[in-house]
Write a protein that holds these residues in place. Structure first.
Motif, PDB file in Angstrom:
ATOM      1  N   VAL A 335       0.861  -1.185   0.000  1.00 20.91           N
ATOM      2  CA  VAL A 335       0.000   0.000   0.000  1.00 20.91           C
ATOM      3  C   VAL A 335       0.890   1.225   0.000  1.00 20.91           C
ATOM      4  O   VAL A 335       1.789   1.353   0.842  1.00 20.91           O
ATOM      5  CB  VAL A 335      -0.919   0.038   1.246  1.00 20.91           C
ATOM      6  CG1 VAL A 335      -1.863   1.231   1.159  1.00 20.91           C
ATOM      7  CG2 VAL A 335      -1.719  -1.250   1.389  1.00 20.91           C
ATOM      8  N   ARG A 337       2.239   4.611   0.957  1.00 21.87           N
ATOM      9  CA  ARG A 337       2.128   5.528   2.087  1.00 21.87           C
ATOM     10  C   ARG A 337       2.947   6.780   1.779  1.00 21.87           C
ATOM     11  O   ARG A 337       3.832   6.771   0.920  1.00 21.87           O
ATOM     12  CB  ARG A 337       2.623   4.881   3.393  1.00 21.87           C
ATOM     13  CG  ARG A 337       1.869   3.629   3.807  1.00 21.87           C
ATOM     14  CD  ARG A 337       0.371   3.892   4.024  1.00 21.87           C
ATOM     15  NE  ARG A 337       0.127   4.903   5.037  1.00 21.87           N
ATOM     16  CZ  ARG A 337      -0.031   4.649   6.345  1.00 21.87           C
ATOM     17  NH1 ARG A 337       0.051   3.407   6.784  1.00 21.87           N
ATOM     18  NH2 ARG A 337      -0.274   5.627   7.206  1.00 21.87           N
ATOM     19  N   GLU A 341      -0.906  12.694   3.991  1.00 21.59           N
ATOM     20  CA  GLU A 341      -1.963  11.838   3.453  1.00 21.59           C
ATOM     21  C   GLU A 341      -3.330  12.492   3.653  1.00 21.59           C
ATOM     22  O   GLU A 341      -3.590  13.118   4.688  1.00 21.59           O
ATOM     23  CB  GLU A 341      -1.946  10.466   4.133  1.00 21.59           C
ATOM     24  CG  GLU A 341      -0.633   9.717   3.909  1.00 21.59           C
ATOM     25  CD  GLU A 341      -0.598   8.353   4.573  1.00 21.59           C
ATOM     26  OE1 GLU A 341       0.240   7.530   4.172  1.00 21.59           O
ATOM     27  OE2 GLU A 341      -1.407   8.113   5.513  1.00 21.59           O
ATOM     28  N   ASP A 343      -7.479  11.446   3.185  1.00 21.51           N
ATOM     29  CA  ASP A 343      -8.543  10.503   2.851  1.00 21.51           C
ATOM     30  C   ASP A 343      -9.757  11.288   2.390  1.00 21.51           C
ATOM     31  O   ASP A 343     -10.155  12.265   3.033  1.00 21.51           O
ATOM     32  CB  ASP A 343      -8.887   9.643   4.068  1.00 21.51           C
ATOM     33  CG  ASP A 343      -7.756   8.717   4.444  1.00 21.51           C
ATOM     34  OD1 ASP A 343      -7.663   7.637   3.856  1.00 21.51           O
ATOM     35  OD2 ASP A 343      -6.941   9.097   5.313  1.00 21.51           O
ATOM     36  N   TYR A 418      -6.402   9.186  -0.755  1.00 23.93           N
ATOM     37  CA  TYR A 418      -7.019   7.868  -0.762  1.00 23.93           C
ATOM     38  C   TYR A 418      -8.545   7.986  -0.806  1.00 23.93           C
ATOM     39  O   TYR A 418      -9.127   8.908  -0.237  1.00 23.93           O
ATOM     40  CB  TYR A 418      -6.633   7.082   0.497  1.00 23.93           C
ATOM     41  CG  TYR A 418      -5.146   6.973   0.729  1.00 23.93           C
ATOM     42  CD1 TYR A 418      -4.425   5.867   0.308  1.00 23.93           C
ATOM     43  CD2 TYR A 418      -4.452   8.000   1.380  1.00 23.93           C
ATOM     44  CE1 TYR A 418      -3.061   5.767   0.522  1.00 23.93           C
ATOM     45  CE2 TYR A 418      -3.085   7.910   1.598  1.00 23.93           C
ATOM     46  CZ  TYR A 418      -2.395   6.797   1.171  1.00 23.93           C
ATOM     47  OH  TYR A 418      -1.045   6.702   1.378  1.00 23.93           O
ATOM     48  N   LEU A 460      -8.300   2.339  -2.390  1.00 24.26           N
ATOM     49  CA  LEU A 460      -8.091   1.244  -1.439  1.00 24.26           C
ATOM     50  C   LEU A 460      -8.962   0.033  -1.760  1.00 24.26           C
ATOM     51  O   LEU A 460      -8.619  -1.095  -1.407  1.00 24.26           O
ATOM     52  CB  LEU A 460      -8.358   1.727  -0.015  1.00 24.26           C
ATOM     53  CG  LEU A 460      -7.293   2.670   0.558  1.00 24.26           C
ATOM     54  CD1 LEU A 460      -7.704   3.131   1.950  1.00 24.26           C
ATOM     55  CD2 LEU A 460      -5.940   1.990   0.619  1.00 24.26           C
ATOM     56  N   THR A 531     -11.318   4.646   6.012  1.00 21.82           N
ATOM     57  CA  THR A 531     -10.278   4.368   5.015  1.00 21.82           C
ATOM     58  C   THR A 531      -8.888   4.499   5.626  1.00 21.82           C
ATOM     59  O   THR A 531      -7.984   3.711   5.320  1.00 21.82           O
ATOM     60  CB  THR A 531     -10.411   5.288   3.785  1.00 21.82           C
ATOM     61  OG1 THR A 531     -10.188   6.642   4.168  1.00 21.82           O
ATOM     62  CG2 THR A 531     -11.776   5.150   3.141  1.00 21.82           C
ATOM     63  N   ARG A 535      -6.085   1.449   5.884  1.00 24.49           N
ATOM     64  CA  ARG A 535      -4.726   1.606   5.377  1.00 24.49           C
ATOM     65  C   ARG A 535      -3.689   1.320   6.467  1.00 24.49           C
ATOM     66  O   ARG A 535      -2.684   0.643   6.227  1.00 24.49           O
ATOM     67  CB  ARG A 535      -4.567   3.025   4.835  1.00 24.49           C
ATOM     68  CG  ARG A 535      -3.222   3.312   4.238  1.00 24.49           C
ATOM     69  CD  ARG A 535      -3.216   4.619   3.482  1.00 24.49           C
ATOM     70  NE  ARG A 535      -3.309   5.798   4.336  1.00 24.49           N
ATOM     71  CZ  ARG A 535      -4.419   6.484   4.569  1.00 24.49           C
ATOM     72  NH1 ARG A 535      -5.558   6.089   4.041  1.00 24.49           N
ATOM     73  NH2 ARG A 535      -4.422   7.557   5.333  1.00 24.49           N
TER      74      ARG A 535
END
Length: 552
Positions: A335, A337, A341, A343, A418, A460, A531, A535
């Protein structure tokens, strides 16, 4: 003289065209008197909204056609339709032919041919063609088969429900004596106007590409005979001709709670593989999940499995038997990263518009001086969609997201955003840029497409789909609990959010409900937090606790 007792006749069964494409078990339950008091699922608000949108689409198109076509008659009922047909009206809108031979139904429009008799025309709110060639069309304001020509810009998009409805109406019109003579040139044609409402697409019901090379009318006759038998068995209390089996339609069926209980009691194989695959497995003796789980995944499969590898099917059955919601395909799940980040989760109301963009900002790489606070942000409009105010909320969201992305790059940090199942977000990202092009803060479509195509935009759902087997579904509401996440609202669901939205904006005539707005914001905040939880879980040591498919 003694009166002779008579056996009461069973109620007459009249089927509409929807019965031809609906689940056979649902048709049985719809006609079974003993099922009248069985609890059903609440109506699906998204389905209700689609029906309302379709009704509005038909009404708007009907008004346009009425203004353009001479001899237009708006019937709206059986008696008025019969009167218009008797007068030879060229166009009969809202037509209702007489019910007969177990059929009932109506057409948006009946079109009279030059030699007499009528052919049906439907107005639907879905796409009926794709780019290509092969369709036969006439101009929208010349909705007559005499004006139809091959169209080298469109090909037919398969819509079995439209074809079955046209065949159903053809049989009704013939039974009523309103159809053209069989030998007439266009006697077996039916027209459809779709979502774009720019042409009429004409179908010859004597042709088609149904199983065995059957024509649309032949396919219709087979289905009608079958569905009539199913309904009569239900009405008379005869042994049911349709057993429960999980299919795609189950997701929105009011009878699903009843069928699910029966399937779980039996451990039916359709709980793991649905539709035609489940039927094929039953034909070779694999009726239950237990039996499927006992098969050797390294041996020759008992039937073809076109949707997924045979070993995965067996592993899913074994996971379902052990009540495991997810199992891993691989020891380590890759995944992406990043230092910064975000979401993202979008809330839309059916096809009407996107009213809320939610974002959760976190910085696994650490915070620098001048960074804005981490946490959840909502960019919403509470004007009922569709509304131009969507442009404002979308522009604010895009400007904020672009600023976070640019700030990460300027400080030498990596960035990733994401979502869970990007189809919805991508559709409204592009759709909003297109609808509101040129308005303040609205990005060019090319800029939005660049973001969508960038590896920093991570779906995702695609990660879950590739690296996990999911025995109970792959939706976020199914996967996040495996990661230890729980929604604060016990009634949180996409379906319920549609109901909350109606109240939040006062869609049904009541004053807007501020409490439901707060509920929607909390729901959206939990979606983006879910989400994030998924993750983190997939990239933490906790993932080692999820069994490997090879070990089942």
């Amino acid at each position: 003289m003694t009166a002779t007792a008579r056996t009461p006749l069973p109620p007459a069964v009249l089927l509409d065209a929807g019965a031809l494409t609906r689940c056979r078990r649902r048709l049985h339950l719809d006609h079974d008197p003993s099922a009248a008091d069985v609890p059903r699922a609440l109506p699906d608000p998204s389905l209700e909204q689609r029906r309302a949108d379709a009704a509005a689409h038909r009404e708007q198109l009907g008004a346009r056609l009425a203004a353009a076509l001479p001899g237009w008659v708006a019937a709206g009922g059986a008696a008025a339709t019969a009167a218009a047909v008797a007068q030879g009206a060229p166009y009969v809108w809202g037509a209702v032919p007489p019910a007969d031979e177990g059929r009932r139904g109506g057409a948006e429009l009946l079109v009279r041919l030059a030699g007499g008799g009528y052919v049906p025309l439907l107005v639907v709110r879905h796409r009926i063609t794709d780019p290509g060639a092969g369709a036969v069309t006439s101009p929208l304001f010349e909705p007559h088969p005499d004006r139809a020509l091959p169209d080298d810009t469109r090909k037919i998009r398969s819509q079995p429900r439209d074809l079955m409805r046209l065949a159903h109406l053809h049989r009704l019109l013939r039974s009523a004596g309103w159809a053209p003579p069989d030998e007439a040139r266009h006697a077996h044609l039916g027209g459809v106007v779709g979502l774009d409402a720019d042409v009429v697409v004409w179908h010859d019901l004597r042709s088609g590409h149904w199983p065995g090379g059957r024509s649309t009318l032949a396919e219709y006759d087979l289905r009608f005979a079958d569905r009539t038998a199913v309904a009569h068995a239900a009405v008379t209390g005869a042994p049911a001709l349709a057993a429960p089996s999980r299919v795609n339609e189950c997701r929105h069926c009011p009878w699903w709670p009843t069928c699910e209980a029966q399937l779980r009691l039996a451990g039916d194989v359709s709980l793991v593989v649905r539709g035609e695959t489940a039927a094929a497995l039953r034909e070779v003796g694999v009726h239950t999940v237990e039996r499927l789980a006992a098969l050797d995944p390294s041996a020759e499969p008992p039937i073809p499995f076109p949707a997924q590898p045979y070993p995965d099917v067996v592993a899913l059955a074994r996971a379902w038997r052990r009540d495991l919601s997810v199992v891993r395909r691989v020891p380590r799940v890759p995944v992406l990263r990043a230092d910064v980040e975000v979401d993202v989760d979008m809330e839309s109301f059916g096809e009407s518009g996107a009213y809320l963009w939610g974002a959760l900002l976190t910085r696994p790489g650490g915070t620098l001086p001048g960074d804005e606070p981490e946490g959840y942000r909502a960019f919403a409009t509470w004007d009922p969609v569709p509304t131009v105010d969507e442009a404002r909320s979308f522009a604010e969201f895009w400007g904020w997201l672009s600023g976070v992305r640019a700030g990460a790059a300027a400080s030498g940090r990596t960035f990733a955003a994401y979502c869970y199942n990007e189809q919805a977000e991508n559709r409204w990202l592009l759709g909003s840029a297109q609808r509101f092009a040129g308005m303040p803060g609205i990005p060019p479509i090319a800029q939005v497409q660049e973001f969508i195509d960038d590896p920093c935009w991570v779906d995702l759902f695609a990660v879950v789909n590739e690296w996990f087997l999911c025995a109970h579904g792959k939706g976020l509401k199914r996967i996040a609990p495996a990661a230890g996440f729980a929604w604060r609202d016990a009634e949180a669901s996409g379906e319920n959010s549609m109901r909350w939205y109606r109240d939040a904006v006062g869609m049904d005539g009541a004053p807007p409900d501020a409490g439901q707005r707060e509920r929607l914001l909390a729901y959206n905040a939990d979606d983006v937090a879910a989400t994030l939880a998924v993750r983190r879980w997939m990239t933490s040591p906790a993932i080692d606790e999820v069994p490997l498919a090879a070990d089942l």
